[in-house]
Design an enzyme around this catalytic site. Structure first.
Site, mmCIF file in Angstrom:
data_model
loop_
_atom_site.group_PDB
_atom_site.id
_atom_site.type_symbol
_atom_site.label_atom_id
_atom_site.label_comp_id
_atom_site.label_asym_id
_atom_site.label_seq_id
_atom_site.Cartn_x
_atom_site.Cartn_y
_atom_site.Cartn_z
ATOM 1 N N GLY A 180 0.837 -1.197 0.000
ATOM 2 C CA GLY A 180 0.000 0.000 0.000
ATOM 3 C C GLY A 180 0.862 1.233 0.000
ATOM 4 N N CYS A 213 5.469 -5.929 1.636
ATOM 5 C CA CYS A 213 5.822 -4.524 1.506
ATOM 6 C C CYS A 213 5.192 -3.700 2.635
ATOM 7 C CB CYS A 213 5.445 -4.033 0.113
ATOM 8 S SG CYS A 213 6.238 -2.482 -0.286
ATOM 9 N N TYR A 214 4.210 -2.874 2.351
ATOM 10 C CA TYR A 214 3.550 -2.158 3.450
ATOM 11 C C TYR A 214 3.038 -3.152 4.492
ATOM 12 C CZ TYR A 214 0.412 0.801 6.127
ATOM 13 O OH TYR A 214 -0.201 1.465 7.152
ATOM 14 N N HIS A 229 7.524 -7.714 -3.717
ATOM 15 C CA HIS A 229 6.197 -8.172 -4.160
ATOM 16 C C HIS A 229 6.311 -9.518 -4.880
ATOM 17 C CE1 HIS A 229 3.784 -4.552 -3.339
ATOM 18 N NE2 HIS A 229 4.961 -3.946 -3.427
ATOM 19 N N GLU A 237 3.984 -11.335 -5.914
ATOM 20 C CA GLU A 237 2.860 -11.585 -6.827
ATOM 21 C C GLU A 237 3.103 -11.084 -8.245
ATOM 22 O OE1 GLU A 237 2.869 -9.868 -4.127
ATOM 23 O OE2 GLU A 237 2.134 -7.840 -4.413
ATOM 24 N N GLY A 241 -21.541 -12.464 -25.150
ATOM 25 C CA GLY A 241 -20.186 -12.393 -24.598
ATOM 26 C C GLY A 241 -19.953 -13.572 -23.654
ATOM 27 N N VAL A 242 -18.694 -13.744 -23.261
ATOM 28 C CA VAL A 242 -18.350 -14.914 -22.458
ATOM 29 C C VAL A 242 -19.090 -14.917 -21.118
ATOM 30 C CG1 VAL A 242 -16.457 -16.181 -21.393
ATOM 31 C CG2 VAL A 242 -16.068 -14.943 -23.495
ATOM 32 N N ASP A 243 -19.101 -13.771 -20.431
ATOM 33 C CA ASP A 243 -19.645 -13.751 -19.072
ATOM 34 C C ASP A 243 -21.130 -14.088 -19.046
ATOM 35 O OD1 ASP A 243 -17.123 -12.860 -18.643
ATOM 36 O OD2 ASP A 243 -17.676 -10.778 -18.293
ATOM 37 N N SER A 244 -21.900 -13.395 -19.863
ATOM 38 C CA SER A 244 -23.341 -13.659 -19.804
ATOM 39 C C SER A 244 -23.649 -15.059 -20.335
ATOM 40 C CB SER A 244 -24.145 -12.586 -20.541
ATOM 41 O OG SER A 244 -23.883 -12.605 -21.921
ATOM 42 N N SER A 245 -22.858 -15.547 -21.275
ATOM 43 C CA SER A 245 -23.102 -16.891 -21.808
ATOM 44 C C SER A 245 -22.845 -17.954 -20.750
ATOM 45 C CB SER A 245 -22.196 -17.174 -23.004
ATOM 46 O OG SER A 245 -22.416 -16.225 -24.002
ATOM 47 N N LYS A 297 -11.914 -13.364 -14.671
ATOM 48 C CA LYS A 297 -12.242 -13.656 -16.066
ATOM 49 C C LYS A 297 -11.732 -15.029 -16.529
ATOM 50 C CE LYS A 297 -13.720 -11.920 -20.075
ATOM 51 N NZ LYS A 297 -14.984 -11.198 -20.233
#
Ligand code: XMP
Length: 520
Positions: A59, A86-87, A177, A179, A232-236, A376
């Site tokens: 942060g 880190c923070y 970090h 990540e 789209g992918v999400d709604s499908s 996603k």
């Protein structure tokens, strides 16, 4: 809070730009985790959440400042492993009796190298196979004395306490970090941490699918659900999951605003209605949308018209479904993470994004969001698990306002028809060259200018177009895709030969920022 039956890891967010990446790394290790801003993490929250391990993010604040963010002290009494980054390291040291000092020449940004202590610890299994490890640092302050109980297990030239741990309490704290991509061995460190915490890696898509289906059934009972399907992918994926859970209690509404790509409406309707046997309303409202957009050239006006009409149309069709109590949306986890804002104040609207936000309240419906725990790529994995075709799951994102925002200036039937054909050729080229999956998004923009050309022995006076292709991880920042000149030349030739109405092709090499991905 959801009632998923998994071991959970809590990430306390102190406002780092890369907190989401921590969650990504953990999800990749089949660990269920949630990010919560430090302000929300109270004693009661901790009891309720019952984490099996905790991570403190980085942060921008300085622990030396009085008002700097802190976790509740009770987090150290949970008896679970904690990793501070880190923070997160600094706040841990500060609260447990160590000292943190301001930078004064020891600030470190970017690549650094950590060397090990003689004593190796399990957190570092797989580390230091070479003499030193590359890590990514980004800190102004630094720890100058570690807290009682801690020891040092790795140092860098500017961070004598780069890796510290209290092995007895299983508290780990690192200055860098792990990540980010620039700490190449970072995932191993997370893996060691979660093994130490006893996670079994039970967060799999198969398990998620079963649980999500059970939850949907419990929530919906014998009521009806409507779902806006964009193709789209999400709604499908949301629609297929819901359909598997509640069958014909689900009705999908597909609004065709006349701004879709070539054959898109037919493909979506065929797949969902014929292949999946889903009750699907195909709302053909092309005339309405294109009529209201006629003569409009301002990007925000176009977006607002489309957003408003979309809600009206959706509502009209939804009202026809008797007894529908729930509205399903394909909201993803990144949309619901409440991130820590240190700047305060409202941010500037760059574009009025089109979504169905506000719709449930307006319609008096309950909201159901079966993907809200997922990123996603996890949605894609779930789509795969549900048997959606790979070509469908891997599709590039397509914006709600569709081709309207790829047609700067006034939208006409003629321009849309040309744009559809050019876009289809471009995407075909990308697929043929095996580049589709490397690219986040690629599309054609038809420009509001005609240019002079010569074809055969005749003069042409046709539209120019721009090709856009970008790489990105989340759409927030993007870089243009470095096609070869051969590819670009071949594509330009194909578009000009195959698409009547275009006689000039350009390639957009703007990154985001300063550009945006779409042109409007
Ligand atoms: P920009 O153009 O803002 O786009 O860099 C970032 C990503 O968002 C998509 N986009 C939208 N998606 N409704 C959507 O559902 C919208 O109104 C919208 N506008 C842009 C864009 O295609 C890119 O993936």
């Amino acid at each position: 809070m959801d009632n998923l039956n998994h071991d959970r890891l809590l990430i306390i967010d102190f406002g780092s730009q890369v907190t989401q990446l921590i969650a990504r790394r953990l999800r990749e290790l089949n660990v269920y985790c949630e990010i919560h801003p430090y302000q929300n993490v109270t004693d009661a929250f901790l009891t309720d959440f019952a984490p099996k391990a905790v991570i403190f993010s980085g942060g921008p604040a300085s622990v030396i400042d009085d008002k700097s963010p802190r976790p509740p002290a009770s987090v150290f009494d949970l008896g679970v492993p904690i990793l501070g980054i880190c923070y997160g390291q600094q706040v841990m040291m500060h609260m447990l009796g160590g000292t943190v000092e301001r930078g004064h020449g020891t600030a470190e940004f970017g690549r650094a190298y950590v060397t090990p202590d003689v004593q190796r610890i399990d957190l570092l299994n797989g580390w230091f196979l070479e003499e030193r490890e590359q890590v990514w640092m980004s800190h102004g302050d630094h720890v100058s004395a570690i807290a009682p109980g801690f020891a040092v297990y790795g140092t860098s030239p500017n961070a004598p306490f780069a890796i510290t741990a209290d092995l007895e309490r299983r508290f780990y704290a690192v200055q860098f970090h792990p990540e980010v991509h620039h700490t190449p061995n970072g995932a191993t460190l997370y893996e060691n941490f979660i093994r130490d915490a006893g996670f079994t890696g039970d967060w799999t898509m198969g398990a998620y699918r079963e649980e999500a289906i059970r939850k949907i059934r419990d929530e919906v009972g014998d009521k009806k659900v409507i779902c806006g399907l964009s193709g789209g992918v999400d709604s499908s994926v949301a629609a297929v999951l819901l359909h598997e859970a509640i069958g014909d209690q689900l009705t999908c509404v597909f609004v065709d605003h006349g701004l879709l790509r070539l054959n898109e409406a037919e493909e979506v309707v065929t797949m969902f209605r014929d292949h999946y046997n889903m009750p699907l309303i195909h709302a053909d409202e092309q005339d309405l949308f294109l009529g209201e957009l006629d003569g409009q050239s301002d990007p925000e006006t176009k977006r607002k018209i489309i957003g408003r009409l979309f809600i009206d149309v959706f509502q009209k069709y939804a009202n026809e479904i008797d007894g529908a109590e729930f509205l399903a949306q394909g909201t993803l986890y990144p949309d619901v993470i409440e991130s820590v804002s240190f700047s305060g104040g409202p941010s500037v609207t760059i574009k009025s994004h089109h979504n169905v936000g506000g719709l449930p309240e307006k319609m008096g419906m309950k909201l159901i969001e079966p993907l809200r725990e997922l990123f996603k790529d996890e949605v894609r994995a779930l789509g795969h698990e549900l048997g959606l075709p790979a070509s469908f799951i891997g599709r590039h994102p397509f914006p709600g306002p569709g081709l309207a925002i790829r047609c700067p200036g006034e939208i006409t039937h003629e321009k849309l028809a040309i744009l559809r054909k050019a876009d289809a050729v471009y995407i075909d080229q990308i697929r043929k060259h095996g580049l589709y999956d490397e690219i986040w998004q690629a599309f054609v923009v038809i420009l509001p200018v005609r240019t002079v050309g010569v074809m055969g022995d005749s003069r042409t006076y046709d539209f120019a177009c721009a090709l856009r292709a970008v790489t990105s991880v989340d759409g927030m920042t993007a870089d243009y895709y470095p096609f070869t000149h051969d590819f670009l030349g071949e594509t330009a030739t194909r578009i000009i030969n195959e698409v009547q109405g275009i006689n000039r092709v350009t390639y957009d090499i703007t990154s985001k920022p300063p550009g945006t991905i779409e042109w409007e």
